[in-house]
Scaffold this motif. Sequence first.
Motif, mmCIF file in Angstrom:
data_model
loop_
_atom_site.group_PDB
_atom_site.id
_atom_site.type_symbol
_atom_site.label_atom_id
_atom_site.label_comp_id
_atom_site.label_asym_id
_atom_site.label_seq_id
_atom_site.Cartn_x
_atom_site.Cartn_y
_atom_site.Cartn_z
ATOM 1 N N SER A 166 -40.446 132.354 76.019
ATOM 2 C CA SER A 166 -40.196 131.057 76.708
ATOM 3 C C SER A 166 -41.312 129.933 76.629
ATOM 4 C CB SER A 166 -40.342 131.261 78.295
ATOM 5 O OG SER A 166 -39.223 132.102 78.678
ATOM 6 N N PRO A 167 -41.164 128.660 76.803
ATOM 7 C CA PRO A 167 -41.979 127.723 76.395
ATOM 8 C C PRO A 167 -43.134 127.895 77.918
ATOM 9 C CG PRO A 167 -39.883 126.894 76.251
ATOM 10 C CD PRO A 167 -39.742 128.231 76.747
ATOM 11 N N ALA A 168 -44.521 127.466 77.471
ATOM 12 C CA ALA A 168 -45.581 127.611 78.268
ATOM 13 C C ALA A 168 -45.181 127.107 79.720
ATOM 14 C CB ALA A 168 -46.738 127.033 77.625
ATOM 15 N N HIS A 169 -44.626 125.826 79.483
ATOM 16 C CA HIS A 169 -44.352 125.019 80.911
ATOM 17 C C HIS A 169 -43.558 125.871 81.678
ATOM 18 C CE1 HIS A 169 -46.276 121.405 79.069
ATOM 19 N NE2 HIS A 169 -46.589 121.209 80.454
ATOM 20 N N HIS A 170 -42.460 126.491 81.060
ATOM 21 C CA HIS A 170 -41.520 127.333 81.812
ATOM 22 C C HIS A 170 -42.207 128.133 82.597
ATOM 23 C CE1 HIS A 170 -37.703 126.142 79.155
ATOM 24 N NE2 HIS A 170 -38.527 124.993 79.714
ATOM 25 N N LEU A 171 -43.199 128.795 82.106
ATOM 26 C CA LEU A 171 -43.909 130.421 82.606
ATOM 27 C C LEU A 171 -44.897 129.755 83.592
ATOM 28 C CD1 LEU A 171 -44.422 132.211 79.211
ATOM 29 C CD2 LEU A 171 -42.827 132.314 80.924
ATOM 30 N N LEU A 172 -45.592 128.523 83.401
ATOM 31 C CA LEU A 172 -46.291 127.931 84.577
ATOM 32 C C LEU A 172 -45.772 127.578 85.678
ATOM 33 C CD1 LEU A 172 -48.731 125.737 82.357
ATOM 34 C CD2 LEU A 172 -49.227 127.867 83.221
ATOM 35 N N LEU A 173 -44.203 126.872 85.605
ATOM 36 C CA LEU A 173 -43.730 126.832 86.791
ATOM 37 C C LEU A 173 -43.179 128.046 87.541
ATOM 38 C CD1 LEU A 173 -41.701 124.944 88.303
ATOM 39 C CD2 LEU A 173 -39.972 124.955 86.636
#
Length: 221
Positions: free
Chosen positions: A105-112
């Motif tokens: 997954s893209p990093a922003h998805h994981l941060l979210l």
Amino acid sequence: MHELQEQPWTTFSASLWQTLNQITGEPWLVEQLIPGCQHLISDEYQDVSPLQHALFMALAEGRTFTVVGDPSQSIYGFQGARPRLLEELEEKADQALTLSLNFRSPAHHLLLANEVLPLTGQHQSRLLIPTQAPRGGLNVHFFDNTSASDAIQQLVAEVQAARESSHSANIAVLARTNKMLDVLSEHLAAADIDFHRRRQKDAVLSSLVVRSGLTPLARLA
């Protein structure tokens, strides 16, 4: 179940019940079903129902087994999925491994996900670690305890304020129903704010992206 027995058809759940009833206490019958099998593997175990779990345990009697899953990804509660069953197996397991490094997954998805999952209060959440550093920042706004009308007015006001500042980015809005986004779309259009509406008939969450505005991802629940 009695009515089905009188008809020349069955259901998926009924077939599982019938199989479980037949093999319970009959190891020779299990051996006939999976001859020579010494180790069982099951993926997506967060979505198994108590019935499916009981059947898997019956098949695994006298064998070793491995199950893989993530309680936070359970999406089949309407079909009886009980992610707690996976957590109970983990507590009793001879060996339990946690895979936190995410290559998918893209990093922003994981941060979210790292911000949202601890707030659900449903399952134990684990930190998800991206393999690549995210570009830019990510802020999350929640409106769970706010009425839909108040949340929409607040969101529109924040986007308008952002347009007047030096910030320029996208804001995504997730809502449980299309009706909520219908109202938001009307307010955004009235305020002359450019946005893109994604419509997907069978989506769990409806989404809308404002093309210019704040950086947070907002969720209307």
